[in-house]
Write a protein that holds these residues in place. Structure first.
Motif, PDB file in Angstrom:
ATOM      1  N   PRO A 133       0.804  -1.232   0.000  1.00 48.02           N
ATOM      2  CA  PRO A 133       0.000   0.000   0.000  1.00 48.02           C
ATOM      3  C   PRO A 133       0.836   1.280   0.000  1.00 48.02           C
ATOM      4  O   PRO A 133       0.269   2.369  -0.210  1.00 48.02           O
ATOM      5  N   ALA A 134       2.133   1.161   0.197  1.00 51.20           N
ATOM      6  CA  ALA A 134       3.011   2.327   0.031  1.00 51.20           C
ATOM      7  C   ALA A 134       2.890   2.889  -1.373  1.00 51.20           C
ATOM      8  O   ALA A 134       3.134   4.079  -1.604  1.00 51.20           O
ATOM      9  N   LEU A 135       2.501   2.041  -2.333  1.00 51.16           N
ATOM     10  CA  LEU A 135       2.349   2.488  -3.720  1.00 51.16           C
ATOM     11  C   LEU A 135       1.255   3.548  -3.869  1.00 51.16           C
ATOM     12  O   LEU A 135       1.273   4.324  -4.816  1.00 51.16           O
ATOM     13  N   VAL A 136       0.320   3.592  -2.890  1.00 48.89           N
ATOM     14  CA  VAL A 136      -0.742   4.603  -2.930  1.00 48.89           C
ATOM     15  C   VAL A 136      -0.697   5.502  -1.695  1.00 48.89           C
ATOM     16  O   VAL A 136      -1.690   6.136  -1.331  1.00 48.89           O
ATOM     17  N   GLY A 137       0.471   5.554  -1.060  1.00 53.11           N
ATOM     18  CA  GLY A 137       0.659   6.461   0.068  1.00 53.11           C
ATOM     19  C   GLY A 137       0.019   6.014   1.364  1.00 53.11           C
ATOM     20  O   GLY A 137      -0.110   6.810   2.304  1.00 53.11           O
ATOM     21  N   CYS A 138      -0.385   4.750   1.446  1.00 47.72           N
ATOM     22  CA  CYS A 138      -1.031   4.221   2.658  1.00 47.72           C
ATOM     23  C   CYS A 138      -0.249   3.055   3.234  1.00 47.72           C
ATOM     24  O   CYS A 138      -0.819   2.083   3.739  1.00 47.72           O
ATOM     25  N   GLY A 139       1.067   3.141   3.141  1.00 51.51           N
ATOM     26  CA  GLY A 139       1.912   2.039   3.572  1.00 51.51           C
ATOM     27  C   GLY A 139       2.020   1.915   5.082  1.00 51.51           C
ATOM     28  O   GLY A 139       1.721   2.833   5.831  1.00 51.51           O
ATOM     29  N   MET A 140       2.435   0.736   5.512  1.00 58.64           N
ATOM     30  CA  MET A 140       2.780   0.468   6.908  1.00 58.64           C
ATOM     31  C   MET A 140       4.178  -0.128   6.893  1.00 58.64           C
ATOM     32  O   MET A 140       4.391  -1.210   6.362  1.00 58.64           O
ATOM     33  N   SER A 141       5.136   0.616   7.420  1.00 56.77           N
ATOM     34  CA  SER A 141       6.535   0.197   7.383  1.00 56.77           C
ATOM     35  C   SER A 141       7.038  -0.139   8.780  1.00 56.77           C
ATOM     36  O   SER A 141       6.722   0.559   9.744  1.00 56.77           O
ATOM     37  N   GLY A 142       7.814  -1.197   8.859  1.00 50.07           N
ATOM     38  CA  GLY A 142       8.541  -1.505  10.077  1.00 50.07           C
ATOM     39  C   GLY A 142       9.970  -1.045   9.924  1.00 50.07           C
ATOM     40  O   GLY A 142      10.550  -1.140   8.844  1.00 50.07           O
ATOM     41  N   LEU A 143      10.547  -0.536  10.996  1.00 48.46           N
ATOM     42  CA  LEU A 143      11.908   0.008  10.940  1.00 48.46           C
ATOM     43  C   LEU A 143      12.717  -0.574  12.084  1.00 48.46           C
ATOM     44  O   LEU A 143      12.267  -0.610  13.227  1.00 48.46           O
ATOM     45  N   GLY A 161       3.505  -6.895   6.310  1.00 52.76           N
ATOM     46  CA  GLY A 161       4.116  -7.101   5.006  1.00 52.76           C
ATOM     47  C   GLY A 161       3.265  -7.996   4.121  1.00 52.76           C
ATOM     48  O   GLY A 161       2.976  -7.673   2.961  1.00 52.76           O
ATOM     49  N   SER A 162       2.828  -9.113   4.683  1.00 52.46           N
ATOM     50  CA  SER A 162       1.951 -10.032   3.948  1.00 52.46           C
ATOM     51  C   SER A 162       0.481  -9.672   4.128  1.00 52.46           C
ATOM     52  O   SER A 162      -0.381 -10.172   3.385  1.00 52.46           O
ATOM     53  N   GLY A 163       0.181  -8.826   5.091  1.00 57.12           N
ATOM     54  CA  GLY A 163      -1.195  -8.531   5.478  1.00 57.12           C
ATOM     55  C   GLY A 163      -2.132  -8.121   4.362  1.00 57.12           C
ATOM     56  O   GLY A 163      -3.299  -8.566   4.352  1.00 57.12           O
ATOM     57  N   PRO A 164      -1.702  -7.259   3.408  1.00 60.31           N
ATOM     58  CA  PRO A 164      -2.637  -6.898   2.339  1.00 60.31           C
ATOM     59  C   PRO A 164      -3.216  -8.100   1.606  1.00 60.31           C
ATOM     60  O   PRO A 164      -4.390  -8.078   1.204  1.00 60.31           O
ATOM     61  N   ALA A 165      -2.428  -9.159   1.457  1.00 60.00           N
ATOM     62  CA  ALA A 165      -2.937 -10.345   0.764  1.00 60.00           C
ATOM     63  C   ALA A 165      -4.097 -10.987   1.511  1.00 60.00           C
ATOM     64  O   ALA A 165      -5.023 -11.534   0.897  1.00 60.00           O
ATOM     65  N   LEU A 202      -6.370  -9.429   3.287  1.00 53.84           N
ATOM     66  CA  LEU A 202      -7.564  -8.617   3.010  1.00 53.84           C
ATOM     67  C   LEU A 202      -8.051  -8.818   1.580  1.00 53.84           C
ATOM     68  O   LEU A 202      -9.258  -8.846   1.314  1.00 53.84           O
ATOM     69  N   PHE A 203      -7.096  -8.966   0.648  1.00 56.43           N
ATOM     70  CA  PHE A 203      -7.487  -9.211  -0.743  1.00 56.43           C
ATOM     71  C   PHE A 203      -8.232 -10.551  -0.857  1.00 56.43           C
ATOM     72  O   PHE A 203      -9.213 -10.666  -1.612  1.00 56.43           O
ATOM     73  N   LEU A 204      -7.760 -11.560  -0.117  1.00 56.56           N
ATOM     74  CA  LEU A 204      -8.424 -12.863  -0.147  1.00 56.56           C
ATOM     75  C   LEU A 204      -9.824 -12.764   0.446  1.00 56.56           C
ATOM     76  O   LEU A 204     -10.783 -13.332  -0.110  1.00 56.56           O
ATOM     77  N   LEU A 205      -9.948 -12.027   1.565  1.00 52.56           N
ATOM     78  CA  LEU A 205     -11.270 -11.823   2.151  1.00 52.56           C
ATOM     79  C   LEU A 205     -12.187 -11.106   1.164  1.00 52.56           C
ATOM     80  O   LEU A 205     -13.352 -11.483   0.994  1.00 52.56           O
ATOM     81  N   ALA A 206     -11.659 -10.084   0.493  1.00 55.18           N
ATOM     82  CA  ALA A 206     -12.461  -9.339  -0.487  1.00 55.18           C
ATOM     83  C   ALA A 206     -12.895 -10.251  -1.628  1.00 55.18           C
ATOM     84  O   ALA A 206     -14.047 -10.193  -2.088  1.00 55.18           O
ATOM     85  N   GLU A 207     -11.978 -11.105  -2.114  1.00 51.97           N
ATOM     86  CA  GLU A 207     -12.327 -12.051  -3.179  1.00 51.97           C
ATOM     87  C   GLU A 207     -13.480 -12.944  -2.750  1.00 51.97           C
ATOM     88  O   GLU A 207     -14.424 -13.193  -3.517  1.00 51.97           O
ATOM     89  N   ALA A 215     -21.021  -6.264  -6.619  1.00 51.94           N
ATOM     90  CA  ALA A 215     -20.404  -6.969  -5.487  1.00 51.94           C
ATOM     91  C   ALA A 215     -19.047  -6.360  -5.153  1.00 51.94           C
ATOM     92  O   ALA A 215     -18.681  -6.228  -3.974  1.00 51.94           O
ATOM     93  N   LEU A 216     -18.296  -5.969  -6.188  1.00 54.32           N
ATOM     94  CA  LEU A 216     -17.010  -5.314  -5.975  1.00 54.32           C
ATOM     95  C   LEU A 216     -17.193  -3.979  -5.260  1.00 54.32           C
ATOM     96  O   LEU A 216     -16.503  -3.682  -4.280  1.00 54.32           O
ATOM     97  N   THR A 217     -18.138  -3.164  -5.749  1.00 54.22           N
ATOM     98  CA  THR A 217     -18.390  -1.864  -5.125  1.00 54.22           C
ATOM     99  C   THR A 217     -18.829  -2.029  -3.667  1.00 54.22           C
ATOM    100  O   THR A 217     -18.327  -1.330  -2.771  1.00 54.22           O
ATOM    101  N   LEU A 218     -19.757  -2.939  -3.427  1.00 50.51           N
ATOM    102  CA  LEU A 218     -20.246  -3.181  -2.070  1.00 50.51           C
ATOM    103  C   LEU A 218     -19.122  -3.635  -1.144  1.00 50.51           C
ATOM    104  O   LEU A 218     -19.020  -3.184   0.007  1.00 50.51           O
ATOM    105  N   THR A 219     -18.255  -4.512  -1.632  1.00 48.40           N
ATOM    106  CA  THR A 219     -17.177  -5.051  -0.807  1.00 48.40           C
ATOM    107  C   THR A 219     -16.128  -3.993  -0.499  1.00 48.40           C
ATOM    108  O   THR A 219     -15.728  -3.811   0.663  1.00 48.40           O
ATOM    109  N   VAL A 220     -15.684  -3.286  -1.545  1.00 52.01           N
ATOM    110  CA  VAL A 220     -14.635  -2.279  -1.346  1.00 52.01           C
ATOM    111  C   VAL A 220     -15.101  -1.187  -0.386  1.00 52.01           C
ATOM    112  O   VAL A 220     -14.389  -0.816   0.555  1.00 52.01           O
ATOM    113  N   GLN A 221     -16.317  -0.673  -0.605  1.00 49.29           N
ATOM    114  CA  GLN A 221     -16.794   0.412   0.252  1.00 49.29           C
ATOM    115  C   GLN A 221     -17.055  -0.082   1.676  1.00 49.29           C
ATOM    116  O   GLN A 221     -16.840   0.653   2.642  1.00 49.29           O
TER     117      GLN A 221
END
Length: 292
Positions: free
Chosen positions: A141-151, A191-195, A197-202, A218-224
């Motif tokens: 999600p860093a690609l859209v400015g919503c990243g979560m980074s560990g340092l 790091g793996s977390g977005p996947a 959520l993507f699986l849940l969305a699918e 269904a896509l609109t309802l799920t994303v929103q």
């Protein structure tokens, strides 16, 4: 007010997607100019892309990036990192370096002790003090400015180095500082977390279409729905358990759905999945990458 990065030159070794996400975030959110950024990549397409997209200079020579930068970002794939470092550390511009360099690796699965070894094995004691390693583990999600980074900070890192690294990582989203020992857990969770959520969305979209809703709806309802739920988590003034209870009326539709999920061991399954990701990250981190 000038950014802490305003007097720094930042060099990228590797110009792929995550490097581009960082460059974009730095340009848009940290107030630095294009002439402060330099990138190296072996691929002509990648070099031309970043040069055109961000108006920065791109080169083929990793050692040139190192030589001309105050902060060097190692943005190559984990399996490529040892050979890239090996080639870099053979160059006189590296071995004869006389200035302090902050080296930030965003390569997954390469722990700081291994990174430090590869970076400093060929250097004198004094030269080793000039190489300052930090590890940042961003997510996509860093690609859209919503990243979560560990340092995680390496040896010899000063507070001002941490501030620089925090500013860079923070330009992509949020930052969590953790010891190296917890970086595998962070990789599994965010790091793996977005996947996950993507699986849940699918699955939600598929369920919607099974019940007769069109795929687009269904896509609109799920994303929103996911966006709204996340907004409530951020701004709802309550913990996740309370938020869940508020939408779950006894004997209602939500209770019926949650009963099926818990009957299938949903919470335990998620814990097992994230633990498996953590264990796999540990396994990959413990392997000593081969140096040519």
């Amino acid at each position: 007010m000038p950014s802490i990065l305003s007097q720094k030159t930042i060099g990228f070794i590797g110009a792929g997607n995550m490097a581009q996400a960082m460059i974009q975030a730095l340009r848009h959110n940290s107030g630095i100019s294009a002439d402060q950024i330099l990138a190296a990549d072996p691929g002509e397409h990648q070099r031309n892309l970043v040069a055109s997209k961000f108006q920065i200079r791109s080169v083929t020579d990793n050692a040139e990036v190192f030589d001309k930068s105050d902060i060097v970002i190692l943005a190559v794939k984990p399996q490529q990192l040892p050979s890239v470092i090996h080639e870099l550390t053979q160059d006189p511009r590296y071995t004869e370096n006389r200035s302090r360099k902050l080296i930030i690796s965003i390569a997954a699965g390469i722990p700081l002790p291994t990174l430090e070894h590869h970076l400093t094995a060929s250097l004198t004691a004094h030269a080793k003090e000039l190489i300052v390693p930090i590890r940042i583990m961003p997510n996509t999600p860093a690609l859209v400015g919503c990243g979560m980074s560990g340092l995680s900070r390496g040896p010899g890192v000063r507070d001002e180095d941490m501030e620089l690294a925090m500013t860079m990582a923070g330009s992509m989203g949020k930052v969590c500082v953790l010891p190296e020992t917890l970086m595998d857990a962070l990789t599994a969770l965010s790091g793996s977390g977005p996947a996950y959520l993507f699986l849940l969305a699918e699955a939600m979209i598929q369920a919607g279409t099974t019940l007769g809703i069109s795929n687009d709806d269904a896509l609109t309802l799920t994303v929103q729905t996911l966006k709204g739920a996340i907004a409530l988590m951020e701004n709802g003034g309550a913990d996740t358990a309370t938020l869940r209870q508020r939408v779950t009326s006894p004997g209602g539709t939500t209770a019926a759905a949650l009963a099926i999920l818990e009957e299938g061991g949903f919470t335990d399954l998620v814990t097992r999945a994230i633990t498996a990701a953590r264990d796999r990250s540990r396994e990959l981190s413990s392997r000593e990458p081969e140096t040519p």
